[in-house]
Design a protein around this motif. Structure first.
Motif, mmCIF file in Angstrom:
data_model
loop_
_atom_site.group_PDB
_atom_site.id
_atom_site.type_symbol
_atom_site.label_atom_id
_atom_site.label_comp_id
_atom_site.label_asym_id
_atom_site.label_seq_id
_atom_site.Cartn_x
_atom_site.Cartn_y
_atom_site.Cartn_z
ATOM 1 N N ARG A 99 21.685 1.903 31.394
ATOM 2 C CA ARG A 99 21.061 2.400 30.157
ATOM 3 C C ARG A 99 22.044 3.125 29.239
ATOM 4 O O ARG A 99 21.698 3.526 28.145
ATOM 5 C CB ARG A 99 19.853 3.285 30.490
ATOM 6 C CG ARG A 99 18.782 3.249 29.409
ATOM 7 C CD ARG A 99 17.532 4.029 29.777
ATOM 8 N NE ARG A 99 16.746 3.384 30.804
ATOM 9 C CZ ARG A 99 16.645 3.808 32.064
ATOM 10 N NH1 ARG A 99 17.260 4.907 32.433
ATOM 11 N NH2 ARG A 99 15.921 3.153 32.940
ATOM 12 N N ARG A 100 23.273 3.255 29.680
ATOM 13 C CA ARG A 100 24.279 3.909 28.840
ATOM 14 C C ARG A 100 24.380 3.257 27.454
ATOM 15 O O ARG A 100 24.639 3.933 26.463
ATOM 16 C CB ARG A 100 25.640 3.846 29.532
ATOM 17 C CG ARG A 100 26.727 4.522 28.735
ATOM 18 C CD ARG A 100 28.069 4.509 29.449
ATOM 19 N NE ARG A 100 29.038 5.289 28.687
ATOM 20 C CZ ARG A 100 30.167 5.742 29.179
ATOM 21 N NH1 ARG A 100 30.495 5.530 30.419
ATOM 22 N NH2 ARG A 100 31.003 6.430 28.414
ATOM 23 N N GLY A 149 22.120 -6.557 19.429
ATOM 24 C CA GLY A 149 22.209 -6.402 17.972
ATOM 25 C C GLY A 149 20.861 -6.578 17.278
ATOM 26 O O GLY A 149 20.756 -6.392 16.065
ATOM 27 N N SER A 150 19.837 -6.929 18.022
ATOM 28 C CA SER A 150 18.507 -7.150 17.440
ATOM 29 C C SER A 150 17.793 -5.800 17.286
ATOM 30 O O SER A 150 18.220 -4.808 17.860
ATOM 31 C CB SER A 150 17.678 -8.059 18.363
ATOM 32 O OG SER A 150 17.199 -7.310 19.474
ATOM 33 N N PRO A 151 16.689 -5.776 16.533
ATOM 34 C CA PRO A 151 15.968 -4.492 16.402
ATOM 35 C C PRO A 151 15.000 -4.227 17.559
ATOM 36 O O PRO A 151 14.175 -3.322 17.454
ATOM 37 C CB PRO A 151 15.204 -4.673 15.080
ATOM 38 C CG PRO A 151 15.104 -6.125 14.854
ATOM 39 C CD PRO A 151 16.135 -6.829 15.685
ATOM 40 N N VAL A 163 16.880 -2.988 23.155
ATOM 41 C CA VAL A 163 17.247 -3.399 24.507
ATOM 42 C C VAL A 163 17.871 -2.210 25.240
ATOM 43 O O VAL A 163 18.712 -1.501 24.683
ATOM 44 C CB VAL A 163 18.252 -4.579 24.418
ATOM 45 C CG1 VAL A 163 18.891 -4.860 25.772
ATOM 46 C CG2 VAL A 163 17.542 -5.818 23.880
ATOM 47 N N THR A 164 17.457 -1.973 26.504
ATOM 48 C CA THR A 164 18.011 -0.830 27.255
ATOM 49 C C THR A 164 18.839 -1.279 28.464
ATOM 50 O O THR A 164 19.227 -0.447 29.280
ATOM 51 C CB THR A 164 16.898 0.119 27.747
ATOM 52 O OG1 THR A 164 16.120 -0.586 28.729
ATOM 53 C CG2 THR A 164 16.011 0.604 26.623
ATOM 54 N N ARG A 181 16.847 -6.061 29.387
ATOM 55 C CA ARG A 181 15.701 -5.188 29.695
ATOM 56 C C ARG A 181 15.170 -4.502 28.438
ATOM 57 O O ARG A 181 15.936 -4.067 27.584
ATOM 58 C CB ARG A 181 16.154 -4.108 30.688
ATOM 59 C CG ARG A 181 15.050 -3.084 31.006
ATOM 60 C CD ARG A 181 15.501 -2.075 32.052
ATOM 61 N NE ARG A 181 16.614 -1.282 31.585
ATOM 62 C CZ ARG A 181 17.288 -0.417 32.342
ATOM 63 N NH1 ARG A 181 16.960 -0.270 33.627
ATOM 64 N NH2 ARG A 181 18.297 0.264 31.852
ATOM 65 N N ILE A 182 13.838 -4.406 28.366
ATOM 66 C CA ILE A 182 13.206 -3.569 27.340
ATOM 67 C C ILE A 182 12.177 -2.664 28.021
ATOM 68 O O ILE A 182 11.574 -3.029 29.024
ATOM 69 C CB ILE A 182 12.541 -4.382 26.199
ATOM 70 C CG1 ILE A 182 11.820 -5.591 26.757
ATOM 71 C CG2 ILE A 182 13.534 -4.764 25.132
ATOM 72 C CD1 ILE A 182 11.139 -6.415 25.691
ATOM 73 N N GLU A 183 12.012 -1.458 27.450
ATOM 74 C CA GLU A 183 11.116 -0.455 28.044
ATOM 75 C C GLU A 183 10.271 0.177 26.945
ATOM 76 O O GLU A 183 10.673 0.195 25.780
ATOM 77 C CB GLU A 183 11.940 0.655 28.709
ATOM 78 C CG GLU A 183 12.832 0.173 29.832
ATOM 79 C CD GLU A 183 13.804 1.249 30.303
ATOM 80 O OE1 GLU A 183 13.582 1.815 31.383
ATOM 81 O OE2 GLU A 183 14.788 1.513 29.586
#
Ligand SMILES: Cc1cc2nc3c(=O)[nH]c(=O)nc-3n(C[C@H](O)[C@H](O)[C@H](O)COP(=O)(O)OP(=O)(O)OC[C@H]3O[C@@H](n4cnc5c(N)ncnc54)[C@H](O)[C@@H]3O)c2cc1C
Length: 375
Positions: free
Chosen positions: A110-111, A199-201, A204-205, A217-219
């Protein structure tokens, strides 16, 4: 020697007749081999202050990370920088401590979205090499007093001071998470796909390439995650087959990525930090000529090489290549003789060496704290 209070720690350092080997939980034995009497912070144990409303936790350096996670979990919060647990990769046993995390600036997948351990560190208390107690920073983010010293301690591997207490910013846990898995990608295409996602809105984590699969990954809140996952699938459709892993299975997947489980059975592992756009050329040239295995995190900004052939030479080649690309390579796992012979950390240029030596002379004039660990 196990110290139980900060005062005892200060007195032990002041009275030390020779080199000290600083130890927290002993789970991250990274660096050049160190001689000296073991000074353990494991007795400095306990959360000193936890204010969920202020998103702040303060703990003594020897507090087990598991205890901190349990306390945070009860309030639905977490250490957002996702610190790696090195035990699986290094085959170490023991209990990881929060001081060890700060000392190594351990920062996981997640950094790329929330920053490193260093960025979450609000304040530190430590004992320098002459036995003086120093406190720096504060308990809230807006307090910027002495900010640079706080940053300096994160990642200094106990060579500038022995941490006694750390205060960290924490963040709420998300409601859910999902991971898109892209199949059958070349290394080059995986970096292109991860860059497109990052680079998308769609926030992404995590963006990692492991075992030939790219993981995105998305949260967040359930409805938002579902919406963003759909949008990302559209964006990434041109890269071929995409499968999706949800919730607990996704979390387990990222724990394995975070802890570099894929290389747990390898004898030598080098970690390379570089800009993601340079990663494909870097990896391809080494992979083709020396046959090293590879996993990537941070969209390509972090590469793990399992060094399988003529290990020391391969590790040194990685450092030479890193120097040419403005990155750095660190031997995270290797035999005792390899760690004694090869430069574990990326050799510094003369300007940085002069700065490092100046800092060490100031903080540890007798050169007794983890002497030689960083070269
Ligand atoms: C989107 C993105 C873009 C990036 N672009 C670049 C780039 O252009 N160039 C680049 O080099 N990297 C780049 N990176 C990689 C990233 O910036 C590096 O990982 C970062 O520089 C690591 O520094 P750190 O000290 O915070 O990390 P750490 O994880 O603390 O340390 C990295 C290495 O340095 C060692 N180290 C830490 N502190 C010290 C110290 N006091 N003395 C000696 N060694 C120490 C550590 O042991 C470790 O091996 C990029 C990463 C991302 C995600």
């Amino acid at each position: 020697m196990i110290v139980k209070t900060e005062q005892e720690l200060a007195e032990s350092v002041k009275a030390a007749p020779g080199p000290l080997h600083i130890r927290g939980g002993g789970t991250r034995d990274i660096g050049n081999p160190v001689d000296g009497n073991v000074l353990s912070t494991a007795g400095l144990n306990g959360v000193t202050l936890y204010e969920p409303g202020a998103l702040t936790i303060v703990a003594q350096a020897g507090t087990p990370v598991a205890d901190i996670e349990t306390a945070l979990d009860a309030e639905n919060q977490r250490l957002a920088f996702e610190p790696m647990d090195h035990r699986r990769l290094l085959g170490s046993s023991g209990t990881p401590t929060i001081g060890g995390i700060v000392a190594t600036n351990a920062s996981g997948p997640r950094r790329i979205s929330v920053g490193a351990c260093r960025d979450h560190l609000l304040g530190v208390r430590f004992v320098d090499g002459s036995g003086t107690i120093i406190k720096n920073g504060g308990r809230v983010m807006k307090n910027v007093t002495g900010y640079d010293l706080v940053k300096l301690m994160a990642g200094s591997y106990g060579t500038l001071g022995v941490l006694s207490e750390v205060s960290l910013k924490v963040l709420p846990k998300p409601e859910t998470e999902t991971t898109l898995v892209l199949h059958d990608l070349t290394l080059r295409d995986s970096v292109t796909a991860m860059s497109a996602a990052l680079g998308s809105p769609f926030e992404v984590t995590g963006a990692a390439f492991v075992n030939g699969l790219a993981h995105i990954r998305i949260e967040g809140f359930e409805a938002s995650v579902a919406y963003r996952a759909g949008k990302l699938r559209d964006l990434l459709a041109k890269f071929g087959e995409i499968t999706q892993t949800e919730d607990a299975a996704s979390a387990a997947m990222w724990r394995d990525i975070r802890d570099v489980k894929c290389f747990a059975d390898h004898g030598a592992v080098t970690r390379v930090s570089i800009k993601p756009s340079a990663a494909p050329e870097f990896a391809e040239s080494l992979g083709q000529t020396r046959g090293a295995d590879l996993a990537m995190d941070w969209g390509g900004g972090l590469m793990w090489f399992a060094v399988t052939e003529t290990e020391e030479a391969t590790h040194k080649a990685l450092q030479d290549m890193s120097a040419g690309k403005g990155g750095h390579a660190t031997l995270i796992k290797g035999s005792a003789s390899m760690r004694a012979d090869a430069p574990v950390f990326q050799p510094e240029n003369p300007t940085v060496t002069a700065l490092s030596q100046g800092l060490r002379a100031k903080f540890d004039p007798r050169g007794i704290l983890n002497a030689g660990l960083m070269g």
